[in-house]
Design a protein around this motif. Sequence first.
Motif, PDB file in Angstrom:
ATOM      1  N   ASN A  18      20.252 -10.418  28.288  1.00  0.00           N
ATOM      2  CA  ASN A  18      19.616  -9.139  28.536  1.00  0.00           C
ATOM      3  C   ASN A  18      18.277  -9.030  27.816  1.00  0.00           C
ATOM      4  O   ASN A  18      17.427  -8.224  28.174  1.00  0.00           O
ATOM      5  N   ASN A  19      18.049  -9.850  26.824  1.00  0.00           N
ATOM      6  CA  ASN A  19      16.812  -9.816  26.054  1.00  0.00           C
ATOM      7  C   ASN A  19      15.689 -10.602  26.731  1.00  0.00           C
ATOM      8  O   ASN A  19      14.636 -10.048  27.025  1.00  0.00           O
ATOM      9  N   CYS A  20      15.917 -11.904  27.000  1.00  0.00           N
ATOM     10  CA  CYS A  20      14.844 -12.740  27.552  1.00  0.00           C
ATOM     11  C   CYS A  20      15.050 -13.109  29.014  1.00  0.00           C
ATOM     12  O   CYS A  20      14.127 -13.572  29.676  1.00  0.00           O
ATOM     13  N   GLY A  21      16.265 -12.940  29.536  1.00  0.00           N
ATOM     14  CA  GLY A  21      16.543 -13.238  30.940  1.00  0.00           C
ATOM     15  C   GLY A  21      17.029 -14.646  31.213  1.00  0.00           C
ATOM     16  O   GLY A  21      17.258 -15.011  32.362  1.00  0.00           O
ATOM     17  N   TYR A  22      17.209 -15.462  30.169  1.00  0.00           N
ATOM     18  CA  TYR A  22      17.651 -16.842  30.366  1.00  0.00           C
ATOM     19  C   TYR A  22      19.089 -16.869  30.871  1.00  0.00           C
ATOM     20  O   TYR A  22      19.959 -16.194  30.335  1.00  0.00           O
ATOM     21  N   VAL A  23      19.347 -17.675  31.903  1.00  0.00           N
ATOM     22  CA  VAL A  23      20.662 -17.786  32.525  1.00  0.00           C
ATOM     23  C   VAL A  23      21.269 -19.134  32.159  1.00  0.00           C
ATOM     24  O   VAL A  23      20.665 -20.178  32.404  1.00  0.00           O
ATOM     25  N   ASP A  24      22.462 -19.117  31.583  1.00  0.00           N
ATOM     26  CA  ASP A  24      23.121 -20.371  31.207  1.00  0.00           C
ATOM     27  C   ASP A  24      24.611 -20.096  31.021  1.00  0.00           C
ATOM     28  O   ASP A  24      24.985 -19.105  30.388  1.00  0.00           O
ATOM     29  N   LYS A  25      25.445 -20.963  31.558  1.00  0.00           N
ATOM     30  CA  LYS A  25      26.892 -20.816  31.386  1.00  0.00           C
ATOM     31  C   LYS A  25      27.278 -20.836  29.916  1.00  0.00           C
ATOM     32  O   LYS A  25      28.228 -20.190  29.504  1.00  0.00           O
ATOM     33  N   GLU A  26      26.525 -21.580  29.124  1.00  0.00           N
ATOM     34  CA  GLU A  26      26.826 -21.726  27.697  1.00  0.00           C
ATOM     35  C   GLU A  26      26.432 -20.496  26.870  1.00  0.00           C
ATOM     36  O   GLU A  26      26.745 -20.440  25.683  1.00  0.00           O
ATOM     37  N   ALA A  79       8.849 -14.207  34.632  1.00  0.00           N
ATOM     38  CA  ALA A  79       7.965 -13.079  34.294  1.00  0.00           C
ATOM     39  C   ALA A  79       8.069 -12.730  32.811  1.00  0.00           C
ATOM     40  O   ALA A  79       7.051 -12.479  32.150  1.00  0.00           O
ATOM     41  N   ASN A  80       9.274 -12.729  32.272  1.00  0.00           N
ATOM     42  CA  ASN A  80       9.472 -12.426  30.849  1.00  0.00           C
ATOM     43  C   ASN A  80       8.758 -13.442  29.963  1.00  0.00           C
ATOM     44  O   ASN A  80       8.126 -13.078  28.975  1.00  0.00           O
ATOM     45  N   LEU A  81       8.869 -14.718  30.308  1.00  0.00           N
ATOM     46  CA  LEU A  81       8.299 -15.753  29.447  1.00  0.00           C
ATOM     47  C   LEU A  81       6.775 -15.793  29.490  1.00  0.00           C
ATOM     48  O   LEU A  81       6.154 -16.446  28.665  1.00  0.00           O
ATOM     49  N   GLN A  82       6.190 -15.080  30.401  1.00  0.00           N
ATOM     50  CA  GLN A  82       4.735 -14.983  30.431  1.00  0.00           C
ATOM     51  C   GLN A  82       4.237 -13.880  29.490  1.00  0.00           C
ATOM     52  O   GLN A  82       3.043 -13.801  29.214  1.00  0.00           O
ATOM     53  N   LEU A  83       5.158 -13.078  28.975  1.00  0.00           N
ATOM     54  CA  LEU A  83       4.795 -12.030  28.035  1.00  0.00           C
ATOM     55  C   LEU A  83       4.509 -12.637  26.668  1.00  0.00           C
ATOM     56  O   LEU A  83       5.113 -13.634  26.270  1.00  0.00           O
ATOM     57  N   GLU A  84       3.618 -12.046  25.947  1.00  0.00           N
ATOM     58  CA  GLU A  84       3.190 -12.555  24.638  1.00  0.00           C
ATOM     59  C   GLU A  84       4.366 -12.780  23.689  1.00  0.00           C
ATOM     60  O   GLU A  84       4.420 -13.782  22.979  1.00  0.00           O
ATOM     61  N   ARG A  85       5.319 -11.871  23.681  1.00  0.00           N
ATOM     62  CA  ARG A  85       6.416 -11.968  22.717  1.00  0.00           C
ATOM     63  C   ARG A  85       7.346 -13.146  22.955  1.00  0.00           C
ATOM     64  O   ARG A  85       8.122 -13.526  22.087  1.00  0.00           O
ATOM     65  N   TYR A  86       7.297 -13.752  24.149  1.00  0.00           N
ATOM     66  CA  TYR A  86       8.174 -14.874  24.452  1.00  0.00           C
ATOM     67  C   TYR A  86       7.465 -16.223  24.460  1.00  0.00           C
ATOM     68  O   TYR A  86       8.104 -17.254  24.645  1.00  0.00           O
ATOM     69  N   LYS A  92      11.151 -24.651  23.276  1.00  0.00           N
ATOM     70  CA  LYS A  92      12.611 -24.705  23.373  1.00  0.00           C
ATOM     71  C   LYS A  92      13.052 -24.580  24.830  1.00  0.00           C
ATOM     72  O   LYS A  92      13.967 -25.264  25.279  1.00  0.00           O
ATOM     73  N   ALA A  93      12.388 -23.709  25.582  1.00  0.00           N
ATOM     74  CA  ALA A  93      12.734 -23.509  26.995  1.00  0.00           C
ATOM     75  C   ALA A  93      12.558 -24.787  27.799  1.00  0.00           C
ATOM     76  O   ALA A  93      13.369 -25.098  28.663  1.00  0.00           O
ATOM     77  N   ARG A  94      11.506 -25.544  27.504  1.00  0.00           N
ATOM     78  CA  ARG A  94      11.251 -26.783  28.237  1.00  0.00           C
ATOM     79  C   ARG A  94      12.475 -27.701  28.192  1.00  0.00           C
ATOM     80  O   ARG A  94      12.924 -28.209  29.211  1.00  0.00           O
ATOM     81  N   GLY A  95      13.045 -27.888  27.020  1.00  0.00           N
ATOM     82  CA  GLY A  95      14.220 -28.742  26.887  1.00  0.00           C
ATOM     83  C   GLY A  95      15.446 -28.174  27.569  1.00  0.00           C
ATOM     84  O   GLY A  95      16.184 -28.895  28.248  1.00  0.00           O
TER      85      GLY A  95
END
Length: 120
Positions: A18-26, A79-86, A92-95
């Motif tokens: 809910n914070n950054c929008g990253y989707v992962d089963k883990e 869209a979230n990751l284009q924001l300055e705060r992210y 880390k996201a690349r990996g």
Amino acid sequence: MAESFVRNSQTLSIQTCNNCGYVDKENRKTQEQFECRLCGYKLNADVQASRNLIKRFDKRMLVYGKKQALKLQIEEFIANLQLERYKCLWSKARGLLTQNPYFKDYLSDSLLTRCIDGYS
């Protein structure tokens, strides 16, 4: 009196941060515990899922299936990751993105590639 309701799929709501929008089963560590693998956000898993459903409703993101839910979540994540705060999360996201099966079809997407290359 007429009542109306909106049916919205719960698909991916338990796996999406809910914070950054990253989707992962883990992201969902246990039945009760949610911790985002990308940003480290922690919350009760049911509260987390409820917040995602509320956010979808507020944005009028009516989701009827997993494919549509995934597409919308990935678009929101980009869209979230284009924001300055992210921006600090891109290395880390690349990996994580290259290992995450949800993103495999989107890694060839030029916008996602430009974002990763631009911020890493």
